[in-house]
Motif scaffolding. Structure first.
Motif, PDB file in Angstrom:
ATOM      1  N   PRO A   1     -12.332 -14.027  -0.144  1.00  8.07           N
ATOM      2  CA  PRO A   1     -10.911 -13.759   0.080  1.00  8.07           C
ATOM      3  C   PRO A   1     -10.194 -13.385  -1.224  1.00  8.07           C
ATOM      4  CG  PRO A   1     -11.596 -15.852   1.059  1.00  8.07           C
ATOM      5  CD  PRO A   1     -12.713 -15.409   0.175  1.00  8.07           C
ATOM      6  N   ILE A   2      -9.121 -12.617  -1.090  1.00  8.50           N
ATOM      7  CA  ILE A   2      -8.260 -12.339  -2.252  1.00  8.50           C
ATOM      8  C   ILE A   2      -7.575 -13.632  -2.646  1.00  8.50           C
ATOM      9  CG2 ILE A   2      -6.205 -11.112  -3.032  1.00  8.50           C
ATOM     10  CD1 ILE A   2      -6.989  -8.795  -1.223  1.00  8.50           C
ATOM     11  N   ARG A   3      -7.690 -14.006  -3.913  1.00  4.92           N
ATOM     12  CA  ARG A   3      -7.128 -15.289  -4.373  1.00  4.92           C
ATOM     13  C   ARG A   3      -5.959 -15.123  -5.335  1.00  4.92           C
ATOM     14  NH1 ARG A   3      -9.678 -16.274  -9.418  1.00  4.92           N
ATOM     15  NH2 ARG A   3     -11.637 -15.149  -9.730  1.00  4.92           N
TER      16      ARG A   3
ATOM     17  N   LYS B   1      -3.085  10.094  -3.884  1.00  9.96           N
ATOM     18  CA  LYS B   1      -3.796   8.937  -4.419  1.00  9.96           C
ATOM     19  C   LYS B   1      -4.761   9.338  -5.521  1.00  9.96           C
ATOM     20  CE  LYS B   1      -6.222   4.807  -2.852  1.00  9.96           C
ATOM     21  NZ  LYS B   1      -6.812   4.111  -1.704  1.00  9.96           N
ATOM     22  N   ALA B   2      -5.478  10.443  -5.309  1.00  7.96           N
ATOM     23  CA  ALA B   2      -6.409  10.918  -6.325  1.00  7.96           C
ATOM     24  C   ALA B   2      -5.658  11.346  -7.572  1.00  7.96           C
ATOM     25  CB  ALA B   2      -7.241  12.072  -5.781  1.00  7.96           C
ATOM     26  N   ASN B   3      -4.515  12.043  -7.383  1.00  3.42           N
ATOM     27  CA  ASN B   3      -3.741  12.470  -8.536  1.00  3.42           C
ATOM     28  C   ASN B   3      -3.167  11.277  -9.278  1.00  3.42           C
ATOM     29  OD1 ASN B   3      -4.118  15.240  -8.209  1.00  3.42           O
ATOM     30  ND2 ASN B   3      -2.501  15.380  -6.665  1.00  3.42           N
ATOM     31  N   ARG B   4      -2.762  10.267  -8.521  1.00  7.09           N
ATOM     32  CA  ARG B   4      -2.234   9.060  -9.158  1.00  7.09           C
ATOM     33  C   ARG B   4      -3.314   8.385  -9.992  1.00  7.09           C
ATOM     34  NH1 ARG B   4      -2.469   3.912  -7.560  1.00  7.09           N
ATOM     35  NH2 ARG B   4      -3.200   4.485  -5.495  1.00  7.09           N
TER      36      ARG B   4
ATOM     37  N   ARG C   1     -11.589  -3.212  -6.678  1.00  4.92           N
ATOM     38  CA  ARG C   1     -11.357  -1.981  -5.928  1.00  4.92           C
ATOM     39  C   ARG C   1     -10.987  -2.298  -4.471  1.00  4.92           C
ATOM     40  NH1 ARG C   1     -16.981  -2.373  -6.433  1.00  4.92           N
ATOM     41  NH2 ARG C   1     -18.138  -2.262  -4.476  1.00  4.92           N
ATOM     42  N   VAL C   2     -10.537  -3.528  -4.232  1.00  2.65           N
ATOM     43  CA  VAL C   2     -10.243  -3.963  -2.867  1.00  2.65           C
ATOM     44  C   VAL C   2      -9.089  -3.171  -2.268  1.00  2.65           C
ATOM     45  CG1 VAL C   2      -9.480  -5.894  -1.460  1.00  2.65           C
ATOM     46  CG2 VAL C   2     -11.135  -6.261  -3.280  1.00  2.65           C
ATOM     47  N   GLU C   3      -7.986  -3.060  -2.980  1.00  2.00           N
ATOM     48  CA  GLU C   3      -6.818  -2.357  -2.468  1.00  2.00           C
ATOM     49  C   GLU C   3      -6.556  -1.067  -3.237  1.00  2.00           C
ATOM     50  OE1 GLU C   3      -3.614  -5.124  -2.447  1.00  2.00           O
ATOM     51  OE2 GLU C   3      -4.493  -6.367  -0.869  1.00  2.00           O
ATOM     52  N   ASN C   4      -7.524  -0.670  -4.067  1.00  2.00           N
ATOM     53  CA  ASN C   4      -7.404   0.577  -4.828  1.00  2.00           C
ATOM     54  C   ASN C   4      -8.590   1.459  -4.464  1.00  2.00           C
ATOM     55  OD1 ASN C   4      -6.810  -1.937  -7.032  1.00  2.00           O
ATOM     56  ND2 ASN C   4      -5.105  -0.574  -6.581  1.00  2.00           N
ATOM     57  N   ASP C   5      -9.175   2.151  -5.439  1.00  8.65           N
ATOM     58  CA  ASP C   5     -10.360   2.939  -5.175  1.00  8.65           C
ATOM     59  C   ASP C   5     -11.195   3.021  -6.444  1.00  8.65           C
ATOM     60  OD1 ASP C   5      -9.069   4.822  -6.802  1.00  8.65           O
ATOM     61  OD2 ASP C   5      -8.231   5.884  -5.088  1.00  8.65           O
TER      62      ASP C   5
ATOM     63  N   THR D   1      -3.025  -5.364  -8.908  1.00  7.57           N
ATOM     64  CA  THR D   1      -4.475  -5.373  -8.720  1.00  7.57           C
ATOM     65  C   THR D   1      -4.927  -6.712  -8.171  1.00  7.57           C
ATOM     66  OG1 THR D   1      -4.678  -3.864 -10.608  1.00  7.57           O
ATOM     67  CG2 THR D   1      -6.692  -4.942  -9.841  1.00  7.57           C
ATOM     68  N   ALA D   2      -5.764  -6.673  -7.147  1.00  6.27           N
ATOM     69  CA  ALA D   2      -6.220  -7.894  -6.475  1.00  6.27           C
ATOM     70  C   ALA D   2      -7.272  -8.632  -7.296  1.00  6.27           C
ATOM     71  CB  ALA D   2      -6.785  -7.555  -5.106  1.00  6.27           C
ATOM     72  N   ILE D   3      -7.227  -9.946  -7.240  1.00 10.31           N
ATOM     73  CA  ILE D   3      -8.256 -10.812  -7.812  1.00 10.31           C
ATOM     74  C   ILE D   3      -9.075 -11.364  -6.654  1.00 10.31           C
ATOM     75  CG2 ILE D   3      -8.723 -12.920  -9.127  1.00 10.31           C
ATOM     76  CD1 ILE D   3      -6.060 -12.519 -10.539  1.00 10.31           C
ATOM     77  N   GLY D   4     -10.378 -11.129  -6.682  1.00  9.45           N
ATOM     78  CA  GLY D   4     -11.233 -11.523  -5.576  1.00  9.45           C
ATOM     79  C   GLY D   4     -11.305 -10.416  -4.538  1.00  9.45           C
TER      80      GLY D   4
END
Length: 480
Positions: A315-317, A469-472, A339-343, A307-310
């Motif tokens: 910017p992602i840090r 992705k939705a099922n995951r 939710r940057v690289e997820n949903d 999971t991304a921070i920022g």
């Protein structure tokens, strides 16, 4: 000159002066120990007997109250909680603890005097004085800390649980709307990032956590509400999602006869969406939630995905890597809101993971040892309609809920398409989840209700692009 004398049996008698000194020393320590175990006993034996009798009676009364309290806790825990959260009793208890501390310290000092310090040898005097001083400091510290704790709790409950409106359970359940929001100067209006309903059985504490997507469209409102008059076909204006109801109502406060039009309108919408009658709401400032996690030393979470921070306007840090971790407040906040690289669906699952972990890991020891920090962060974090009168009810329910699995259901693709939600189906899913929770033999099954919900034929855009992705996301929600 040799003071020892040979006995008839060939032994020796100790120096009478040394023996007397040891006896005086033991007496001084004994009087101190007596005062620690039963305040007033030293005075009853060797000092002012009237003072001793009064102190012992007070001490016995304190012990009697504690024994009665323990007995009541075993028979009726909720009643004890109601006493422990009563404003008048807390105020009285605070000053009684201060008075008890002062009186006990005075008795310890008097016990030192009764030990005749001037008659003690120099070494014995130093030890006796140090021992009495330690008792004074320890006793005062414990009782003054207890008094401070009572004061902090009283102030916290006065600040946070200020409502006077009590709501009874609906169909045997308390339904509480939980909203999480980030406040900041760069945000126009308050749009909750996290919207959940906790439905709790009033008897057993079995809970169902219902996650509502913030971007639900065409949100319905009940008949007679100002929002229904403005939006008879649902909340269908441009950019009008569920999380925008609060802002719209606050911006049009003149249409409402309410002190909190945004929250009231949101509660109306959630009731219509879920079919559940809400009792209370709790609004959590997520930055305050971060401070609360830090106050209890972090939270242990099974991180299910990197999971991304920022990355939200910056910017992602860094990243929170997958695996078992103990997260700080800042990282836990990013894990719950990123939710940057997820949903959004993944985020909803992670939010419930964090809340579930906090419920499981908070214990009395952590609460007591971090009382001041918890109260400070919680006062800044929490705004709720739960009244002080019902606080004992929810304290009791929290302990019951803590010992049981928490069922969950998320209204996400492929089950529900947020762009055109089937609200009749939503209400059926919520009703089924609550019903499963109430059936004891179905408790374990209901904990996986989200993962086992059948897909619907009409999917959302995200589902069409990548149904896996939705099922995951649903699997993440169920398995954390």
């Amino acid at each position: 000159m040799h003071h020892d004398r040979t006995s008839a049996l060939g032994g020796t008698y100790a120096d009478p002066a040394s023996a007397t000194a040891r006896i005086r020393f033991r007496r001084a320590l004994t009087l101190a120990a007596m005062t620690l175990v039963m305040p007033g006993s030293a005075q009853l034996v060797q000092g002012n007997k009237r003072v001793g009798r009064i102190a012992i009676r007070i001490w016995l009364a304190v012990l009697a109250v504690l024994v009665i309290g323990l007995a009541l806790a075993m028979m009726d825990r909720q009643f004890v909680f109601s006493l422990a959260t009563n404003a008048a009793l807390l105020s009285l208890g605070r000053w009684l603890l201060v008075a008890l501390a002062i009186g006990w310290v005075a008795l310890i000092v008097d016990a030192w005097r009764l030990g005749r310090p001037r008659e003690l040898a120099r070494q014995h005097l130093a030890i006796s004085t140090a021992f009495h001083a330690a008792l004074v400091v320890g006793t005062a510290a414990v009782l003054f800390f207890a008094s401070h704790t009572v004061s902090v709790m009283n102030g916290f409950t006065d600040t946070v649980f200020a409502s006077n409106t009590v709501s009874k359970p609906h169909d045997g359940r308390y339904n509480v709307l939980l909203m999480g929001t980030d406040s900041g100067k760069d945000r126009s209006g308050m749009r909750p990032d996290s919207i959940n309903v906790a439905s709790i059985d009033a008897e057993t504490g079995k809970a169902v956590l219902i996650g509502l997507p913030r971007n639900l469209e065409n949100v319905p409102f009940p008949k007679g509400s100002p929002m229904r008059q403005e939006f008879p076909n649902g909340f269908d204006c441009d950019g009008c999602y569920l999380n925008a109801v609060n802002t719209w109502a606050n911006d049009h406060a003149d249409l409402f006869d309410s002190k909190e039009p945004g929250i009231d309108a949101t509660m109306d919408a959630v009731e219509t969406i879920t079919g559940l009658k809400l009792n209370y709401y709790a609004l959590v400032n997520m930055k305050g939630f971060s401070k609360l996690i830090d106050a209890v030393g972090g939270v242990e979470i099974n991180v299910r995905e990197r999971t991304a921070i920022g990355g939200i306007g910056s910017p992602i840090r860094g990243y929170i890597e997958a695996g078992e971790q103990k997260l700080s407040g800042d990282k836990a906040l990013w894990y719950a809101r990123s939710r940057v690289e997820n949903d959004d669906w993944s985020r909803m699952g992670r939010q419930k993971c964090v809340m579930n972990a906090m419920v499981r890991q908070l214990n009395p020891q952590k609460v007591i040892t971090n009382m001041q920090d918890i109260a400070t962060s919680s006062s800044a974090m929490l705004h709720t309609s739960i009244p002080r009168q019902d606080l004992s009810v929810f304290m009791d329910l929290a302990l019951k809920t803590k010992s049981q699995p928490i069922s969950s259901v998320s209204l996400v693709p492929p089950v529900i398409y947020t762009g055109n939600p089937d609200y009749d189906k939503v209400r059926r899913l919520v009703s089924d989840a609550v019903g499963s929770s109430e059936a004891r033999e179905e408790v374990q099954k209901s904990a996986l209700v989200t993962a086992k919900l059948p897909p619907i034929e009409v999917g959302g855009e995200a589902t069409k692009k990548d149904p896996r992705k939705a099922n995951r996301s649903a699997d993440l929600d169920a398995s954390c």
